[in-house]
Design a protein around this motif. Structure first.
Motif: not given
Length: 151
Positions: A45-46, A72-73, A77-78, A89-90
């Protein structure tokens, strides 16, 4: 049950990889993460967040396609964020921050003027859909002006 479904519906190297991880006693979550890392050119995710924030727009790529790649990325990430509503939301926050990067420097300056004007007049900021539409409008107007210029 879900692991069995993965084994049944997968083919080729992915099917072999799933069977190997299953025989090694890996959980469904571990198998899915393994598949993501191995076959989806995916990352932690980072790393995915960093890719979102630095992903360049390809030459001649439509703005909407660029935004879809960022989305998509951002999903990657979330992927660990729960519940799903918070995750969405993120994702939207990440996409919102990165949509303007698809514009040229002068187009971003025009967007910033619009955003500043809205703020000064007391209007609420754009939501994600409105931001995308505004960026597309700015780009379309820029391209039309470019076509009108005499050579």
């Amino acid at each position: 049950a879900a692991t069995d479904l993965l084994k049944i519906t997968s083919t080729g190297g992915a099917a072999l990889f799933i069977r190997q991880l299953h025989r090694a006693g890996r959980t469904l979550t571990e198998i899915v993460r393994g598949l993501e890392t191995r076959y989806g050119d995916l990352c932690t995710p980072e790393d995915a967040l960093q890719r979102c924030n630095t992903m360049p727009r390809k030459p001649n790529e439509q703005l909407s396609t660029f935004v879809d790649r960022i989305r998509s990325m951002a999903e990657i990430a979330t992927r660990l964020v729960q519940p799903e509503a918070e995750r969405q939301r993120e994702v939207n926050k990440i996409v919102y921050r990165n949509v303007p990067r698809g514009l040229t420097t002068s187009q971003r300056a025009e967007l910033q003027k619009t955003v500043t004007g809205m703020s000064r007049s007391g209007n609420p900021p754009f939501n994600l859909g409105e931001l995308e539409e505004e960026c597309q409008r700015i780009e379309r107007d820029y391209n039309e002006r470019k076509e009108e210029r005499p050579i």
